[in-house]
Design an enzyme around this catalytic site. Sequence first.
Site, PDB file in Angstrom:
ATOM      1  N   GLY A  84      -6.423 136.728 -22.081  1.00 18.19           N
ATOM      2  CA  GLY A  84      -6.022 138.062 -22.550  1.00 18.19           C
ATOM      3  C   GLY A  84      -5.234 138.057 -23.850  1.00 18.19           C
ATOM      4  O   GLY A  84      -5.146 139.070 -24.542  1.00 18.19           O
ATOM      5  N   GLU A  94       2.303 135.828 -24.385  1.00 15.31           N
ATOM      6  CA  GLU A  94       1.581 136.434 -23.262  1.00 15.31           C
ATOM      7  C   GLU A  94       1.070 137.810 -23.637  1.00 15.31           C
ATOM      8  O   GLU A  94       1.675 138.491 -24.472  1.00 15.31           O
ATOM      9  CB  GLU A  94       2.536 136.584 -22.065  1.00 15.31           C
ATOM     10  CG  GLU A  94       2.484 135.453 -21.060  1.00 15.31           C
ATOM     11  CD  GLU A  94       1.304 135.550 -20.088  1.00 15.31           C
ATOM     12  OE1 GLU A  94       0.297 136.239 -20.385  1.00 15.31           O
ATOM     13  OE2 GLU A  94       1.410 134.928 -19.016  1.00 15.31           O
ATOM     14  N   ASP A  95      -0.009 138.219 -23.006  1.00 15.23           N
ATOM     15  CA  ASP A  95      -0.485 139.589 -23.205  1.00 15.23           C
ATOM     16  C   ASP A  95       0.378 140.576 -22.426  1.00 15.23           C
ATOM     17  O   ASP A  95       0.826 141.582 -22.942  1.00 15.23           O
ATOM     18  CB  ASP A  95      -1.960 139.724 -22.817  1.00 15.23           C
ATOM     19  CG  ASP A  95      -2.275 139.119 -21.451  1.00 15.23           C
ATOM     20  OD1 ASP A  95      -1.379 138.508 -20.807  1.00 15.23           O
ATOM     21  OD2 ASP A  95      -3.426 139.240 -21.000  1.00 15.23           O
ATOM     22  N   ASP A 138       3.673 140.978 -15.649  1.00 14.46           N
ATOM     23  CA  ASP A 138       3.597 141.953 -14.569  1.00 14.46           C
ATOM     24  C   ASP A 138       4.623 141.552 -13.501  1.00 14.46           C
ATOM     25  O   ASP A 138       5.812 141.818 -13.651  1.00 14.46           O
ATOM     26  CB  ASP A 138       2.144 141.922 -14.073  1.00 14.46           C
ATOM     27  CG  ASP A 138       1.832 142.980 -13.046  1.00 14.46           C
ATOM     28  OD1 ASP A 138       2.625 143.900 -12.876  1.00 14.46           O
ATOM     29  OD2 ASP A 138       0.771 142.881 -12.405  1.00 14.46           O
ATOM     30  N   LYS A 183       5.475 145.064 -17.928  1.00 17.35           N
ATOM     31  CA  LYS A 183       5.345 146.022 -16.814  1.00 17.35           C
ATOM     32  C   LYS A 183       6.509 145.762 -15.862  1.00 17.35           C
ATOM     33  O   LYS A 183       6.352 145.208 -14.784  1.00 17.35           O
ATOM     34  CB  LYS A 183       4.003 145.794 -16.114  1.00 17.35           C
ATOM     35  CG  LYS A 183       3.438 147.036 -15.460  1.00 17.35           C
ATOM     36  CD  LYS A 183       2.236 146.715 -14.595  1.00 17.35           C
ATOM     37  CE  LYS A 183       0.937 146.612 -15.370  1.00 17.35           C
ATOM     38  NZ  LYS A 183      -0.216 146.352 -14.455  1.00 17.35           N
ATOM     39  N   PHE A 199      -2.691 150.037 -14.353  1.00 14.86           N
ATOM     40  CA  PHE A 199      -3.511 148.926 -14.815  1.00 14.86           C
ATOM     41  C   PHE A 199      -4.011 149.249 -16.212  1.00 14.86           C
ATOM     42  O   PHE A 199      -4.645 150.274 -16.437  1.00 14.86           O
ATOM     43  CB  PHE A 199      -4.686 148.677 -13.862  1.00 14.86           C
ATOM     44  CG  PHE A 199      -5.272 147.313 -14.057  1.00 14.86           C
ATOM     45  CD1 PHE A 199      -4.729 146.220 -13.403  1.00 14.86           C
ATOM     46  CD2 PHE A 199      -6.332 147.114 -14.936  1.00 14.86           C
ATOM     47  CE1 PHE A 199      -5.239 144.945 -13.620  1.00 14.86           C
ATOM     48  CE2 PHE A 199      -6.835 145.843 -15.150  1.00 14.86           C
ATOM     49  CZ  PHE A 199      -6.292 144.765 -14.484  1.00 14.86           C
ATOM     50  N   VAL A 200      -3.694 148.385 -17.165  1.00 15.28           N
ATOM     51  CA  VAL A 200      -4.062 148.675 -18.552  1.00 15.28           C
ATOM     52  C   VAL A 200      -5.101 147.681 -19.072  1.00 15.28           C
ATOM     53  O   VAL A 200      -5.161 146.533 -18.639  1.00 15.28           O
ATOM     54  CB  VAL A 200      -2.816 148.663 -19.476  1.00 15.28           C
ATOM     55  CG1 VAL A 200      -1.857 149.773 -19.084  1.00 15.28           C
ATOM     56  CG2 VAL A 200      -2.100 147.323 -19.438  1.00 15.28           C
ATOM     57  N   ASP A 210      -8.226 142.713 -19.862  1.00 11.79           N
ATOM     58  CA  ASP A 210      -9.505 143.019 -19.224  1.00 11.79           C
ATOM     59  C   ASP A 210      -9.361 143.589 -17.829  1.00 11.79           C
ATOM     60  O   ASP A 210      -8.313 143.465 -17.193  1.00 11.79           O
ATOM     61  CB  ASP A 210     -10.321 141.742 -19.104  1.00 11.79           C
ATOM     62  CG  ASP A 210      -9.761 140.822 -18.009  1.00 11.79           C
ATOM     63  OD1 ASP A 210      -8.558 140.535 -18.036  1.00 11.79           O
ATOM     64  OD2 ASP A 210     -10.533 140.424 -17.117  1.00 11.79           O
ATOM     65  N   ARG A 234     -12.021 144.037 -23.135  1.00 13.23           N
ATOM     66  CA  ARG A 234     -11.153 143.255 -24.027  1.00 13.23           C
ATOM     67  C   ARG A 234     -11.320 143.674 -25.483  1.00 13.23           C
ATOM     68  O   ARG A 234     -10.410 143.509 -26.288  1.00 13.23           O
ATOM     69  CB  ARG A 234     -11.475 141.760 -23.907  1.00 13.23           C
ATOM     70  CG  ARG A 234     -11.126 141.131 -22.568  1.00 13.23           C
ATOM     71  CD  ARG A 234     -11.184 139.617 -22.708  1.00 13.23           C
ATOM     72  NE  ARG A 234     -11.302 138.919 -21.431  1.00 13.23           N
ATOM     73  CZ  ARG A 234     -10.263 138.602 -20.651  1.00 13.23           C
ATOM     74  NH1 ARG A 234      -9.055 138.942 -21.006  1.00 13.23           N
ATOM     75  NH2 ARG A 234     -10.466 137.949 -19.523  1.00 13.23           N
TER      76      ARG A 234
HETATM   77  P1  IMP Z   1       1.893 138.272 -13.337  1.00  9.62           P
HETATM   78  O1  IMP Z   1       1.815 136.863 -12.866  1.00  9.62           O
HETATM   79  O2  IMP Z   1       1.847 139.248 -12.189  1.00  9.62           O
HETATM   80  O3  IMP Z   1       3.028 138.566 -14.265  1.00  9.62           O
HETATM   81  O4  IMP Z   1       0.543 138.577 -14.047  1.00  9.62           O
HETATM   82  C1  IMP Z   1       0.317 138.310 -15.355  1.00  9.62           C
HETATM   83  C2  IMP Z   1      -1.156 138.316 -15.660  1.00  9.62           C
HETATM   84  O5  IMP Z   1      -1.885 139.267 -14.867  1.00  9.62           O
HETATM   85  C3  IMP Z   1      -1.348 138.762 -17.068  1.00  9.62           C
HETATM   86  O6  IMP Z   1      -1.290 137.651 -17.937  1.00  9.62           O
HETATM   87  C4  IMP Z   1      -2.701 139.422 -17.033  1.00  9.62           C
HETATM   88  O7  IMP Z   1      -3.705 138.446 -17.196  1.00  9.62           O
HETATM   89  C5  IMP Z   1      -2.802 139.992 -15.656  1.00  9.62           C
HETATM   90  N1  IMP Z   1      -2.440 141.420 -15.619  1.00  9.62           N
HETATM   91  C6  IMP Z   1      -1.331 141.974 -15.103  1.00  9.62           C
HETATM   92  N2  IMP Z   1      -1.320 143.308 -15.237  1.00  9.62           N
HETATM   93  C7  IMP Z   1      -2.451 143.620 -15.905  1.00  9.62           C
HETATM   94  C8  IMP Z   1      -2.992 144.861 -16.389  1.00  9.62           C
HETATM   95  O8  IMP Z   1      -2.443 145.974 -16.228  1.00  9.62           O
HETATM   96  N3  IMP Z   1      -4.178 144.763 -17.039  1.00  9.62           N
HETATM   97  C9  IMP Z   1      -4.827 143.582 -17.237  1.00  9.62           C
HETATM   98  N4  IMP Z   1      -4.345 142.398 -16.818  1.00  9.62           N
HETATM   99  C10 IMP Z   1      -3.166 142.419 -16.155  1.00  9.62           C
HETATM  100 MG    MG Z   2      -2.645 136.472 -18.640  1.00 12.15          MG
END
Ligand code: IMP
Ligand code: MG
Length: 324
Positions: free
Chosen positions: A186, A239-240, A243, A271, A292-293, A299, A305
């Site tokens: 991402g 990072e993109d 979450d 987020k 969810f974005v 993606d 993307r």
């Molecule tokens: P985390 O481990 O929950 O912080 O998740 C991080 C990863 O989940 C990010 O690097 C994204 O690849 C994916 N992700 C989390 N939220 C979204 C979203 O809203 N859209 C797309 N990908 C997301």
């Molecule tokens: Mg990611």
Amino acid sequence: MGQGFLASEEEEDEQDVGKRRSGQRRRSRATDETTDVSFMHPSERDVAKLLDFYGVKYLYEPRSFPLRWDGDRVTEMFTPDLYLPEQDQYLELTTMKQSLVTQKNRKLRRLRQLYPDVNVLLLYRRDIMRLLAKHGYGPLAGADVRSIDQVLFSADQIRQRVRELGSRITRDYTGREIILIGVLRGVVTFMADLMREIDLPLTIDFMEVSQYASSRGDGVTVTRDAPMALEGKPVILVEDIVDTGLTLQFLLQHLSTKGPASVAVCTLLDKQARRVTDVRLDYVGFEVPDEFVVGYGLDYEGMYRNRSDIAVLKPVEPKIEAQR
Ligand code: IMP
Ligand code: MG
């Protein structure tokens, strides 16, 4: 999540006093106990799997908190589902109907009054399903989540913000040579733009993590490591989106074993509403709501993307048996 789920949640509330689950059923990844997870609700099991996947240590219902007393006798108590010892965070999973959520909220309020130092996070059915769907399982996994709801950030807004982030990094690291490490996939769009806004000598590298399953359980593995030597170098992990923060926590731990001089985190999106870990973000592009974005590299099931803006994807929840 079958019909039995709601039924047992209701039972749970009736049985809250004189609680049925004892310490011997504790589950701890940390100690590698042999475990019987059959006592968990399906959603608890799924979340536990997810935590295993990220190597996050947790205990299952390690502690009950008395809420009300009649003399010496405890008349009401509350036992959060999971505890993350490294984050000092309790998680209560709720997939119940609204009337019972109200009950649970009342108990949580009381818990927070009586035990102000205890951190409890209530995760709703929707949160759990999204979390699971994101990782390819759970009832939302195959859902038809298609329509773009609204544009959050236009291509112009993103360009402007990325420029600001680049300037701040340039200022903060003046006179040094840095390494940017992006987390695939991402991050590619953001990385490509960000590095051109940084006016410093720099190199880039990428990492990728993914899931594996083995007889010893699920885990997380680095499928592409950053091959560059990081020892003594200032690193910025790019990072993109952050979450829950679980991916980031795993990556930071991994990178720290390579002896970099420092590791800062730069994420385009934050987020925060869904954070379950305590991770420090040094550079943040935008905060996003609990939606969810997609777009600008992000993606949904591999798609979207190539949008140049960032938009909210409207989730269309499938019918779930337990809701009927
Ligand atoms: P985390 O481990 O929950 O912080 O998740 C991080 C990863 O989940 C990010 O690097 C994204 O690849 C994916 N992700 C989390 N939220 C979204 C979203 O809203 N859209 C797309 N990908 C997301
Ligand atoms: Mg990611």
